[in-house]
Motif scaffolding. Structure first.
Motif, PDB file in Angstrom:
ATOM      1  N   GLY A 190       0.954  16.084  -0.612  1.00 18.77           N
ATOM      2  CA  GLY A 190       1.574  16.070  -1.935  1.00 18.77           C
ATOM      3  C   GLY A 190       1.547  14.696  -2.567  1.00 18.77           C
ATOM      4  O   GLY A 190       0.567  14.307  -3.207  1.00 18.77           O
ATOM      5  N   ARG A 191       2.626  13.934  -2.355  1.00 16.87           N
ATOM      6  CA  ARG A 191       2.777  12.659  -3.055  1.00 16.87           C
ATOM      7  C   ARG A 191       1.635  11.690  -2.757  1.00 16.87           C
ATOM      8  O   ARG A 191       1.139  11.000  -3.661  1.00 16.87           O
ATOM      9  N   GLU A 192       1.191  11.616  -1.495  1.00 13.94           N
ATOM     10  CA  GLU A 192       0.166  10.637  -1.156  1.00 13.94           C
ATOM     11  C   GLU A 192      -1.133  10.907  -1.921  1.00 13.94           C
ATOM     12  O   GLU A 192      -1.712  10.004  -2.532  1.00 13.94           O
ATOM     13  N   LYS A 193      -1.587  12.151  -1.905  1.00 13.78           N
ATOM     14  CA  LYS A 193      -2.822  12.495  -2.636  1.00 13.78           C
ATOM     15  C   LYS A 193      -2.639  12.290  -4.137  1.00 13.78           C
ATOM     16  O   LYS A 193      -3.545  11.808  -4.829  1.00 13.78           O
ATOM     17  N   PHE A 194      -1.457  12.654  -4.631  1.00 12.77           N
ATOM     18  CA  PHE A 194      -1.199  12.519  -6.058  1.00 12.77           C
ATOM     19  C   PHE A 194      -1.232  11.054  -6.497  1.00 12.77           C
ATOM     20  O   PHE A 194      -1.915  10.700  -7.472  1.00 12.77           O
ATOM     21  N   ILE A 195      -0.508  10.193  -5.774  1.00 11.98           N
ATOM     22  CA  ILE A 195      -0.424   8.784  -6.181  1.00 11.98           C
ATOM     23  C   ILE A 195      -1.781   8.099  -6.068  1.00 11.98           C
ATOM     24  O   ILE A 195      -2.208   7.379  -6.996  1.00 11.98           O
ATOM     25  N   PHE A 196      -2.473   8.310  -4.978  1.00 15.43           N
ATOM     26  CA  PHE A 196      -3.794   7.681  -4.841  1.00 15.43           C
ATOM     27  C   PHE A 196      -4.762   8.198  -5.910  1.00 15.43           C
ATOM     28  O   PHE A 196      -5.556   7.435  -6.471  1.00 15.43           O
ATOM     29  N   GLY A 197      -4.673   9.485  -6.212  1.00 16.78           N
ATOM     30  CA  GLY A 197      -5.527  10.044  -7.260  1.00 16.78           C
ATOM     31  C   GLY A 197      -5.222   9.472  -8.625  1.00 16.78           C
ATOM     32  O   GLY A 197      -6.136   9.145  -9.402  1.00 16.78           O
ATOM     33  N   GLU A 198      -3.930   9.321  -8.928  1.00 14.04           N
ATOM     34  CA  GLU A 198      -3.537   8.762 -10.218  1.00 14.04           C
ATOM     35  C   GLU A 198      -3.931   7.286 -10.324  1.00 14.04           C
ATOM     36  O   GLU A 198      -4.373   6.830 -11.388  1.00 14.04           O
ATOM     37  N   GLY A 214       0.793  -1.227   0.000  1.00 11.33           N
ATOM     38  CA  GLY A 214       0.000   0.000   0.000  1.00 11.33           C
ATOM     39  C   GLY A 214       0.820   1.269   0.000  1.00 11.33           C
ATOM     40  O   GLY A 214       0.263   2.368   0.066  1.00 11.33           O
ATOM     41  N   SER A 215       2.138   1.145  -0.086  1.00 11.75           N
ATOM     42  CA  SER A 215       3.002   2.324  -0.090  1.00 11.75           C
ATOM     43  C   SER A 215       2.812   3.139  -1.358  1.00 11.75           C
ATOM     44  O   SER A 215       2.595   2.587  -2.450  1.00 11.75           O
ATOM     45  N   THR A 216       2.959   4.448  -1.234  1.00 13.12           N
ATOM     46  CA  THR A 216       2.876   5.307  -2.418  1.00 13.12           C
ATOM     47  C   THR A 216       4.072   5.105  -3.345  1.00 13.12           C
ATOM     48  O   THR A 216       4.051   5.552  -4.492  1.00 13.12           O
ATOM     49  N   PHE A 217       5.109   4.436  -2.859  1.00 10.20           N
ATOM     50  CA  PHE A 217       6.260   4.137  -3.719  1.00 10.20           C
ATOM     51  C   PHE A 217       6.042   2.873  -4.550  1.00 10.20           C
ATOM     52  O   PHE A 217       6.768   2.635  -5.511  1.00 10.20           O
ATOM     53  N   THR A 218       5.058   2.059  -4.194  1.00  9.94           N
ATOM     54  CA  THR A 218       4.877   0.771  -4.869  1.00  9.94           C
ATOM     55  C   THR A 218       4.609   0.893  -6.368  1.00  9.94           C
ATOM     56  O   THR A 218       5.223   0.162  -7.159  1.00  9.94           O
ATOM     57  N   PRO A 219       3.731   1.795  -6.832  1.00 10.87           N
ATOM     58  CA  PRO A 219       3.503   1.861  -8.286  1.00 10.87           C
ATOM     59  C   PRO A 219       4.767   2.155  -9.086  1.00 10.87           C
ATOM     60  O   PRO A 219       5.005   1.537 -10.130  1.00 10.87           O
ATOM     61  N   VAL A 226      -7.502   3.037 -12.681  1.00 12.10           N
ATOM     62  CA  VAL A 226      -8.518   1.988 -12.491  1.00 12.10           C
ATOM     63  C   VAL A 226      -9.825   2.375 -13.178  1.00 12.10           C
ATOM     64  O   VAL A 226     -10.462   1.548 -13.840  1.00 12.10           O
ATOM     65  N   LYS A 227     -10.209   3.618 -13.031  1.00 19.81           N
ATOM     66  CA  LYS A 227     -11.467   4.074 -13.646  1.00 19.81           C
ATOM     67  C   LYS A 227     -11.414   3.956 -15.163  1.00 19.81           C
ATOM     68  O   LYS A 227     -12.369   3.516 -15.809  1.00 19.81           O
ATOM     69  N   ALA A 228     -10.257   4.313 -15.750  1.00 20.87           N
ATOM     70  CA  ALA A 228     -10.105   4.258 -17.212  1.00 20.87           C
ATOM     71  C   ALA A 228      -9.738   2.860 -17.700  1.00 20.87           C
ATOM     72  O   ALA A 228      -9.814   2.594 -18.900  1.00 20.87           O
ATOM     73  N   GLN A 229      -9.323   1.986 -16.744  1.00 18.01           N
ATOM     74  CA  GLN A 229      -8.799   0.661 -17.108  1.00 18.01           C
ATOM     75  C   GLN A 229      -7.674   0.772 -18.128  1.00 18.01           C
ATOM     76  O   GLN A 229      -7.504  -0.056 -19.016  1.00 18.01           O
ATOM     77  N   SER A 230      -6.902   1.850 -17.945  1.00 15.76           N
ATOM     78  CA  SER A 230      -5.777   2.110 -18.862  1.00 15.76           C
ATOM     79  C   SER A 230      -4.788   3.040 -18.165  1.00 15.76           C
ATOM     80  O   SER A 230      -5.186   3.931 -17.411  1.00 15.76           O
ATOM     81  N   SER A 231      -3.505   2.854 -18.452  1.00 19.73           N
ATOM     82  CA  SER A 231      -2.483   3.750 -17.893  1.00 19.73           C
ATOM     83  C   SER A 231      -2.094   4.843 -18.879  1.00 19.73           C
ATOM     84  O   SER A 231      -1.144   5.591 -18.623  1.00 19.73           O
ATOM     85  N   ALA A 274      -3.137  -1.449  -5.697  1.00 21.45           N
ATOM     86  CA  ALA A 274      -3.080  -2.720  -6.440  1.00 21.45           C
ATOM     87  C   ALA A 274      -3.873  -2.674  -7.737  1.00 21.45           C
ATOM     88  O   ALA A 274      -3.460  -3.272  -8.743  1.00 21.45           O
ATOM     89  N   GLY A 275      -4.999  -1.969  -7.731  1.00 22.73           N
ATOM     90  CA  GLY A 275      -5.807  -1.901  -8.958  1.00 22.73           C
ATOM     91  C   GLY A 275      -5.023  -1.324 -10.116  1.00 22.73           C
ATOM     92  O   GLY A 275      -5.079  -1.838 -11.249  1.00 22.73           O
ATOM     93  N   ALA A 276      -4.275  -0.262  -9.850  1.00 22.90           N
ATOM     94  CA  ALA A 276      -3.467   0.347 -10.909  1.00 22.90           C
ATOM     95  C   ALA A 276      -2.298  -0.560 -11.293  1.00 22.90           C
ATOM     96  O   ALA A 276      -1.979  -0.711 -12.479  1.00 22.90           O
ATOM     97  N   CYS A 277      -1.650  -1.181 -10.297  1.00 20.48           N
ATOM     98  CA  CYS A 277      -0.508  -2.060 -10.589  1.00 20.48           C
ATOM     99  C   CYS A 277      -0.929  -3.240 -11.467  1.00 20.48           C
ATOM    100  O   CYS A 277      -0.181  -3.660 -12.354  1.00 20.48           O
ATOM    101  N   GLU A 278      -2.129  -3.772 -11.217  1.00 22.84           N
ATOM    102  CA  GLU A 278      -2.620  -4.884 -12.029  1.00 22.84           C
ATOM    103  C   GLU A 278      -2.780  -4.472 -13.482  1.00 22.84           C
ATOM    104  O   GLU A 278      -2.441  -5.229 -14.405  1.00 22.84           O
ATOM    105  N   ILE A 279      -3.225  -3.238 -13.703  1.00 22.02           N
ATOM    106  CA  ILE A 279      -3.386  -2.747 -15.074  1.00 22.02           C
ATOM    107  C   ILE A 279      -2.014  -2.527 -15.731  1.00 22.02           C
ATOM    108  O   ILE A 279      -1.814  -2.872 -16.908  1.00 22.02           O
ATOM    109  N   PHE A 280      -1.058  -1.987 -14.971  1.00 15.90           N
ATOM    110  CA  PHE A 280       0.301  -1.827 -15.518  1.00 15.90           C
ATOM    111  C   PHE A 280       0.834  -3.177 -16.008  1.00 15.90           C
ATOM    112  O   PHE A 280       1.426  -3.280 -17.080  1.00 15.90           O
TER     113      PHE A 280
END
Length: 442
Positions: A292-300, A14-19, A305-310, A51-57
């Motif tokens: 800063g980073r936390e809001k940005f990463i979670f938002g991205e 769940g770290s913001t560095f994970t993506p 996930v919403k777009a199902q695309s990176s 994880a949702g974003a990482c799965e799409i990556f």
């Protein structure tokens, strides 16, 4: 011949560095093939956002890789070759208290240095030991690559509590500084340099930097640091103000021993009053990160996930973290890579505590690290390191023995703290807010 592929679990999913780390791993598959990538965290809600974003990556870039995000230790740690650990026990809410409580008393409030770093260490010890135990239970042949902070205290805890475990402790700060050195010199990569360095984590000095032909690069870097610190003349990347100030402050830190080049964290020990003066006790680095980073990463991640695309994602590959792949490759493929690691001294620094966990260059192969001998170090550095390593050892002893007295001793021994009375006031406040995380001290 096809290289073997590996199974990895990132502990602290769940770290913001994970993506950024996942993208970095995907960008390095030719050098380090992966067959399975898992995320593990004890905070399911937070991890799911990442994880949702990482799965799409992974689906877009390497659909052959099996992916799993889980809070179940057995699922996470079974059938893995490497555990990449970057946990933060208590998350940023506790980091905020680590920073603000010392500042209330006019003492350095910082994530890994001073009383806040010791508080963080007291939380991290149990979390990292738990990860080691999960790894050894479910994948006993795996290696743990630990870059959880505060690395010095965590390394001492693993030495004391799990001395035979396959754990390597590594920090990215020297790597970040070496990246800047390479920019200062006009080199394309820090890997064009061969360095000699010694110290404790966040507490060390470079003594030699040469190019691959053996030419001495130290004078050119030292000349630049005297005037600009570790700030390249043309700063290509946007650097946050607090980090810019840190790299500039290296000018002052450097003056204490102009024959070497310092780790920037020494600013907290050599100039604690300056660090307190420039800090805002109401809005610390933790607040900057959360806003800063936390809001940005979670938002991205939510956007991906919403777009199902990176395609429109602004999350970037964490090239800076490629040292993790370097370390994993060295272990897997016996490359003999030269890397700075935190290892038991055992004579590497000749005139220093053999049980200290020192940060030195090592050659890494499939049997682990082989430290490169440093020899004797000067009295100035030796004295500083003896004081600081005593702080780290006392924290670990305090955790093991549940000792209030030893933790108080650790805090007063830190060069950032002015007297025993102030140390006790800070400690009592830290105990109050860490009741859910620390052993009960007596």
């Amino acid at each position: 011949m096809m290289k073997q592929s590996y199974s990895i679990v990132i502990a602290g999913g769940g770290s913001t560095f994970t993506p950024g780390i996942v993208l970095m791993l995907l960008d390095n598959l030719n050098d380090f093939p992966i067959r399975q990538l898992k995320l593990y965290d004890n905070d399911e809600e937070r991890q799911n956002k990442i994880a949702g974003a990482c799965e799409i990556f992974i689906k877009e870039k390497a659909p052959h890789i099996q992916f799993l995000a889980t809070t179940d230790p057995k699922e996470a740690f079974s059938d893995v070759d490497f555990v990449m650990a970057h946990i933060r026990v208590g998350k940023y809410a506790m980091r905020e208290l680590d920073e603000k409580i010392p500042l209330k008393y006019g003492v350095v409030g910082q994530e890994t240095c001073g009383p806040g770093g010791l508080a963080y260490g007291m939380r991290s010890i149990g979390g990292v030991i738990e990860l080691i135990d999960f790894m050894e239970m479910y994948s006993p042949d795996a290696w743990m690559l630990n870059y959880s902070n505060p690395a010095a205290i965590v390394a001492e805890a693993t030495r004391r509590l799990r001395p035979n475990s396959k754990v390597l402790n590594i920090c990215d700060m020297p790597i970040g500084i070496e990246d800047r050195m390479a920019q200062i010199l006009g080199l394309s990569s820090r890997k064009e340099m061969t360095v000699r360095y010694y110290g404790l984590n966040h507490f060390g000095w470079w003594t030699s930097i040469r190019d691959k032909d053996g030419n001495d690069l130290m004078p050119a870097i030292q000349k630049h640091v005297r005037e600009f610190g570790y700030v390249p003349k043309a700063e290509h990347e946007q650097t946050e103000a607090s980090w810019s100030a840190t790299f500039e402050k290296a000018r002052d830190v450097y003056q204490l021993d102009p024959k070497t080049l310092p780790n920037t964290y020494l600013q907290y020990y050599f100039y604690p009053d300056d660090m307190v003066k420039k800090s805002n006790p109401e809005y610390t680095r933790a607040n900057e990160v959360m806003d800063g980073r936390e809001k940005f990463i979670f938002g991205e991640c939510e956007k991906v996930v919403k777009a199902q695309s990176s395609a429109d994602s602004q999350i970037t590959i964490d090239d800076h973290a490629s040292y993790i792949v370097d370390l994993a490759r060295a272990l897997a493929f016996n490359t003999g890579e030269r890397m700075l690691l935190i290892v038991e001294n055992n004579g590497t620094v000749e005139n220093f505590d053999p049980t200290a966990m020192v940060e030195v260059p090592c050659l890494v192969g499939n049997n682990g690290p082989e430290p490169i001998t440093v020899g004797k170090i000067p009295q100035f550095q030796k004295g500083l390191m003896e004081q600081q390593v005593s702080v780290e050892k006392l924290v670990v002893e305090a955790w093991i023995e549940k000792s209030y007295q030893k933790l108080w001793q650790a805090i007063i021994l830190s060069k950032t703290v002015p007297n025993a009375r102030t140390a006790k006031l800070i400690l009592d406040d830290l105990i109050e807010v860490n009741r859910d995380y620390w052993p009960t001290l007596s």
